[in-house]
Scaffold this active site. Sequence first.
Site, PDB file in Angstrom:
ATOM      1  N   GLU A  59      21.911  11.411  -4.598  1.00  0.00           N
ATOM      2  CA  GLU A  59      21.304  12.060  -5.770  1.00  0.00           C
ATOM      3  C   GLU A  59      21.872  11.470  -7.060  1.00  0.00           C
ATOM      4  O   GLU A  59      22.469  12.180  -7.883  1.00  0.00           O
ATOM      5  CB  GLU A  59      21.499  13.575  -5.721  1.00  0.00           C
ATOM      6  CG  GLU A  59      20.719  14.221  -4.594  1.00  0.00           C
ATOM      7  CD  GLU A  59      20.681  15.740  -4.668  1.00  0.00           C
ATOM      8  OE1 GLU A  59      21.542  16.330  -5.358  1.00  0.00           O
ATOM      9  OE2 GLU A  59      19.790  16.336  -4.054  1.00  0.00           O
ATOM     10  N   GLU A  84      16.450  16.064   2.034  1.00  0.00           N
ATOM     11  CA  GLU A  84      17.253  17.280   2.094  1.00  0.00           C
ATOM     12  C   GLU A  84      16.378  18.471   1.754  1.00  0.00           C
ATOM     13  O   GLU A  84      15.575  18.420   0.821  1.00  0.00           O
ATOM     14  CB  GLU A  84      18.367  17.270   1.046  1.00  0.00           C
ATOM     15  CG  GLU A  84      19.520  16.360   1.301  1.00  0.00           C
ATOM     16  CD  GLU A  84      20.574  16.514   0.194  1.00  0.00           C
ATOM     17  OE1 GLU A  84      20.651  17.583  -0.438  1.00  0.00           O
ATOM     18  OE2 GLU A  84      21.294  15.536  -0.030  1.00  0.00           O
TER      19      GLU A  84
HETATM   20  C1  GAL Z   1      22.055  18.373  -2.992  1.00  0.00           C
HETATM   21  C2  GAL Z   1      23.129  17.431  -2.500  1.00  0.00           C
HETATM   22  C3  GAL Z   1      23.804  17.901  -1.243  1.00  0.00           C
HETATM   23  C4  GAL Z   1      24.078  19.369  -1.328  1.00  0.00           C
HETATM   24  C5  GAL Z   1      22.787  20.119  -1.553  1.00  0.00           C
HETATM   25  C6  GAL Z   1      22.977  21.617  -1.616  1.00  0.00           C
HETATM   26  O1  GAL Z   1      22.081  18.366  -4.373  1.00  0.00           O
HETATM   27  O2  GAL Z   1      22.638  16.128  -2.323  1.00  0.00           O
HETATM   28  O3  GAL Z   1      25.004  17.174  -1.084  1.00  0.00           O
HETATM   29  O4  GAL Z   1      24.958  19.602  -2.372  1.00  0.00           O
HETATM   30  O5  GAL Z   1      22.230  19.710  -2.763  1.00  0.00           O
HETATM   31  O6  GAL Z   1      21.770  22.283  -1.882  1.00  0.00           O
END
Ligand code: GAL
Length: 677
Positions: A166, A323
Amino acid sequence: MLAVDRLAPETRQGSPLEPLTRDGLVFGCDYNPEQWDRAVWDEDMRLMRQAGVSLVAVNIFGWSWINPAPGVWSFDELDEVMDLAHAHGIRVNLGTATASPAPWVTTRHPEILPVAEDGTRRFPGGRQAYCPSSPVFRAYAAEVSRRVVERYADHPALAMWHVSNELGCHNSLCYCDASAAAFRGWLEARYGSIAALNTAWGTSFWSQRYGAWDEILPPMTALSLRNPAQLLDFQRFSSDQQLELYRAEAEAIRRHSTAPVTTNFMVTAHIRTLDYWSWAGEMDVIANDHYLDRRLADPTAELSFAADLTRGLAGGTPWLLMETSTGAVNWQPHNLAKGEGELLRNVVSHVARGADGICFFQWRASAQGAEKFHSALLPHAGTDTAQWRTVLEVGETLRRLQPVAGSQVHSDAALLFDWESWWSLENEGRPSEDVRYLDQVHAAHAALTGSGVSVDVVSAHDELTGYRLVVVPALHLVRDEDAARIARFVEDGGTAVITFASGIVDEDDRVRLGGYPGAFRDLLGIVSEEFAPLGPGQTVTLDDGGTASVWAERLRVTDAEVDARFLDGPAAGLPARTRRAVGEGSAWYLATLPSAADYRALLSRAAQDAGIPTTPVPLGVDVIRRVSADRAFLFVINHTTDTVEIAARGRDAISGEAIAGPVRVAGGAVRIIEEAS
Ligand code: GAL
């Protein structure tokens, strides 16, 4: 009962995701074994196999794991994780470990710590504590990722490379001395001379004329409103700096490996600092992170928009949800659990809009650390839980959806989306703080999808040929050539719907003179003389019985029909909606924000005008089709609590049940039908 027309099939070839989708759509997760004792890893593997996990993102925050001290490299555990994954048939999306520097790096080099706009430094203890422009950070990051790549380029578990994590999530805007120097270099490359910069930034205003490059700073906190052109260029520069970080690693990786390279985008409502149109071409796979944002009025509608935009970034080809969460996150004020069926609806919504895989943050819920209350595939309570059973159901669903892999969404309508407009519209000193770019974009998107119109989200610089309807919400900053392309689209028989706040400034954020909306005045046949925004919560009525909010303006038509007028408010009696016929095409202008129902009715009309078959779908029900050369899949996602019926014929892609007539979709349920040809 609804009839949904079948759209023309298209083919898609050569997706880098294809090798990962032979046994099912990708089902993946972040896997952070470094947080756990070695004994846990075997159980992880066993349960991943049980759930059908096919891809794990490893080593994302691995810097202090593999490089715990200067010159010390410790790969034994990561070697073992890679081997274990391979032994269990699980592919690895391998992180380059540069997402967050190890503590020794910032202890040794405090100068790499980022600086906020008020000049205060940000410290380690969280993550991403580095300045993106820091040459020192860049040198260390290059060394870490080189070591990782050289070691694992030929590992049989390797499926793809995950650069950093990110990029720009927390540190996209840094105001330190290194950033200031890099900003000056970027400006010099853009403008060539101080005189050109002074012209572009309009520095005669408030005695801001610069005499030398070293007088220029990033737009730090000031006593008053700041120069909007300087803010805009700093936003462009900052996005470019993050892209440079990606590019440096990607280029180095490609020297050693042919595996696809990507990083996870944040196409969400709360990150606006990265212009992903300029990044997309550099990714082998477009990957997005998306979490339901419960702070929004309609988090599900935002999910749909984000998924359509991600597909746009992928140019219509398959993309990967890198994610998402099975349940609550831990970074919103109220971290709500997902309701009955909600996870499956979310997953299927992404797939319906073009994702060929769904990955989660993260595999096992952490017991420690800042995210210990974030949901995961394997919850704190273990496997004897409803959450785990739902995870198994998601895994099985993705497996059965294998035939969907590679198919495409086909849309006759496009919606223009532009990060530069987002920035320029919302920078300081604007007419109304209630005119928020994403609100306007979301309203237009929801009105289209709510009318049963499938929509591609495209860039303001994209070719529009092939579309019948183009919706242009709040495209504040427009280049001449982009405005000309929209005009040509209409002249060639297309229908455009352009809303207020569009076409106002040029690429230097300079107002286009002669009346708003400067770039589209001639196309629309209108001249708007004065903005007249509405007060907070104020609504106005139109002479067609509709209601509207947020905005009004005082305009006159020069060569257009008035389709509706304001009955009251600051523009009472003046046009609120206009339409200009241009040959076979037409150009509509919306001078206010209609209510959601009125907006749907309007875009339905415009779609019919454009010859797009619209089938009203019940509110809260998504109906989307993905097609490949010889197959078509109809996705129905019922966000309501009522059972609905949708016309379909074919076979349920999950249960295999034959479907001869309308398919019933229970409240909260999803159905995916492979349509009979
Ligand atoms: C994203 C990140 C992950 C984790 C996730 C939690 O921003 O890439 O590492 O922190 O959010 O929702």
